[in-house]
Design a protein around this motif. Sequence first.
Motif, PDB file in Angstrom:
ATOM      1  N   UNK A 187       0.822  -1.207   0.000  1.00 47.24           N
ATOM      2  CA  UNK A 187       0.000   0.000   0.000  1.00 47.24           C
ATOM      3  C   UNK A 187       0.861   1.264   0.000  1.00 47.24           C
ATOM      4  N   UNK A 188       1.918   1.240   0.835  1.00 42.23           N
ATOM      5  CA  UNK A 188       2.782   2.423   0.933  1.00 42.23           C
ATOM      6  C   UNK A 188       3.519   2.654  -0.382  1.00 42.23           C
ATOM      7  N   UNK A 189       3.966   1.569  -1.001  1.00 42.30           N
ATOM      8  CA  UNK A 189       4.638   1.715  -2.303  1.00 42.30           C
ATOM      9  C   UNK A 189       3.670   2.355  -3.300  1.00 42.30           C
ATOM     10  N   UNK A 190       2.459   1.802  -3.375  1.00 37.46           N
ATOM     11  CA  UNK A 190       1.464   2.333  -4.330  1.00 37.46           C
ATOM     12  C   UNK A 190       1.171   3.811  -4.068  1.00 37.46           C
ATOM     13  N   UNK A 239       9.108   2.885 -11.812  1.00 36.43           N
ATOM     14  CA  UNK A 239       8.286   3.645 -10.857  1.00 36.43           C
ATOM     15  C   UNK A 239       9.170   4.392  -9.865  1.00 36.43           C
ATOM     16  N   UNK A 240      10.252   3.711  -9.420  1.00 35.53           N
ATOM     17  CA  UNK A 240      11.091   4.283  -8.368  1.00 35.53           C
ATOM     18  C   UNK A 240      12.028   5.352  -8.929  1.00 35.53           C
ATOM     19  N   UNK A 241      12.291   5.278 -10.228  1.00 35.44           N
ATOM     20  CA  UNK A 241      13.195   6.261 -10.836  1.00 35.44           C
ATOM     21  C   UNK A 241      14.606   5.734 -10.990  1.00 35.44           C
ATOM     22  N   UNK A 242      14.766   4.425 -10.969  1.00 39.90           N
ATOM     23  CA  UNK A 242      16.095   3.850 -11.165  1.00 39.90           C
ATOM     24  C   UNK A 242      16.299   3.666 -12.674  1.00 39.90           C
ATOM     25  N   UNK A 270       2.619   6.887  -6.347  1.00 43.72           N
ATOM     26  CA  UNK A 270       1.393   7.318  -7.032  1.00 43.72           C
ATOM     27  C   UNK A 270       0.991   6.372  -8.168  1.00 43.72           C
ATOM     28  N   UNK A 271       0.913   5.091  -7.800  1.00 40.94           N
ATOM     29  CA  UNK A 271       0.481   4.093  -8.792  1.00 40.94           C
ATOM     30  C   UNK A 271      -0.504   3.184  -8.072  1.00 40.94           C
ATOM     31  N   UNK A 272      -1.743   3.626  -8.022  1.00 40.82           N
ATOM     32  CA  UNK A 272      -2.759   3.079  -7.132  1.00 40.82           C
ATOM     33  C   UNK A 272      -2.846   1.545  -7.115  1.00 40.82           C
ATOM     34  N   UNK A 273      -2.961   0.923  -8.274  1.00 39.05           N
ATOM     35  CA  UNK A 273      -3.167  -0.529  -8.266  1.00 39.05           C
ATOM     36  C   UNK A 273      -1.924  -1.301  -8.699  1.00 39.05           C
ATOM     37  N   UNK A 274      -0.766  -0.670  -8.545  1.00 37.37           N
ATOM     38  CA  UNK A 274       0.444  -1.326  -9.082  1.00 37.37           C
ATOM     39  C   UNK A 274       0.684  -2.676  -8.409  1.00 37.37           C
ATOM     40  N   UNK A 275       0.867  -2.673  -7.102  1.00 36.66           N
ATOM     41  CA  UNK A 275       0.963  -3.954  -6.398  1.00 36.66           C
ATOM     42  C   UNK A 275      -0.430  -4.320  -5.896  1.00 36.66           C
ATOM     43  N   UNK A 276      -0.916  -5.513  -6.211  1.00 39.11           N
ATOM     44  CA  UNK A 276      -2.177  -5.945  -5.595  1.00 39.11           C
ATOM     45  C   UNK A 276      -1.931  -6.097  -4.083  1.00 39.11           C
TER      46      UNK A 276
END
Length: 334
Positions: free
Chosen positions: A163-166, A330-333, A170-176
């Motif tokens: 949840x914190x990652x999403x 997503x993280x910018x790597x 700012x990627x709401x449903x990225x990780x289920x």
Amino acid sequence: MSKKKLVFSGVQPTGNLHLGNYLGALRNFVKLQKEMNCIYCVVDLHAITTFQNPDNLRKNVLETVAGFIATGLNPNKSILFNQSSVSGHAELAWILNCVSRIGWLNRMTQFKDKAGSDKEKASVGLYIYPNLMAADILLYKATHVPVGADQKQHLELSRDIAQKFNNDFKCKDFFPIPEPLISKKVSRVMSLRDGTKKMSKSEESDYSRINLKDSSDDIIKKVKKAKSDSEQIPDNLKSLEQKPEAMNLINIYSEISKNSLDEVLKEMSGKEYSYLKKKLAEVLISEITPVGKEIKKLLGDRSHLEQILKKGNEKANIIAEENLKNVREKVGLI
Ligand code: AMP
Ligand code: TRP
């Protein structure tokens, strides 16, 4: 929007798969492969959070694979592999170390139990172990995680991390957000010597557990020696509340014989525990010894087991790499 369901779970290769692993995890893994796509992992990176003799570790990885297959897992249907062969687990774990919070890890009761009284001497790996577990699950975007009740808190942490990652990126449903699948009836098989402790690989006395490789004689001896109660078996569950050892034996019997607790109490009430033990040993022997024999047979052909792992590693790597690529983005790597 309905998401595709995907099951992930892991078992540590620390030797001695036992009845707790079988009822709490392995048997459910096999059932689930009929309904969903499943990925099962021998989590060797988790095992080394406490020191493992390298030769034993190698042996135990293969033995755990054999345990999975002997219980009925089909490696052509489900993906079966070992964690360290997919480097994405370690990479995602690092990224999640930076998402997870120290305060969250400080609440983990398994760390407190495993680290014992001298926490300063525990490995850093043992402390951040739950972040690696979150990485295992999220690396495949798994939606369902079958485990025993002892893993419930770790799974809640995995949900918080997802949840914190999403949110952070700012990627709401990225990780289920992964759902725990914890069997209600046998989420915790207890030690045969102490009904307040879970049956575990690490408990010193072998009489505390039924190992999948135990012979019929071992099972008879262990069940005979198991703690129970001096009174007769009651006809209701309430009377068993203060008798964890007796309750544990009845639970195991109910689970293996596939009779409900009410049916078992009806059959057993008024009888001595020696009667229950005799019946329990019989059903355990008929269910567990064939699994043990199959494990031993599979261990006779090491290269077959290695081949299964190799295929599983390849399949797991493909999914992991694809998902990791998106995580890095997503993280910018770069
Ligand atoms: P481990 O051997 O600790 O890696 O556990 C592998 C799986 O077996 C996990 O899903 C655990 O929750 C489950 N498990 C381990 N011990 C027990 C037990 N005594 N009762 C129920 N499930 C268990
Ligand atoms: N921590 C689990 C145990 O000790 C094993 C495990 C590692 C696991 N990674 C996992 C279980 C991911 C479920 C999902 O039993």
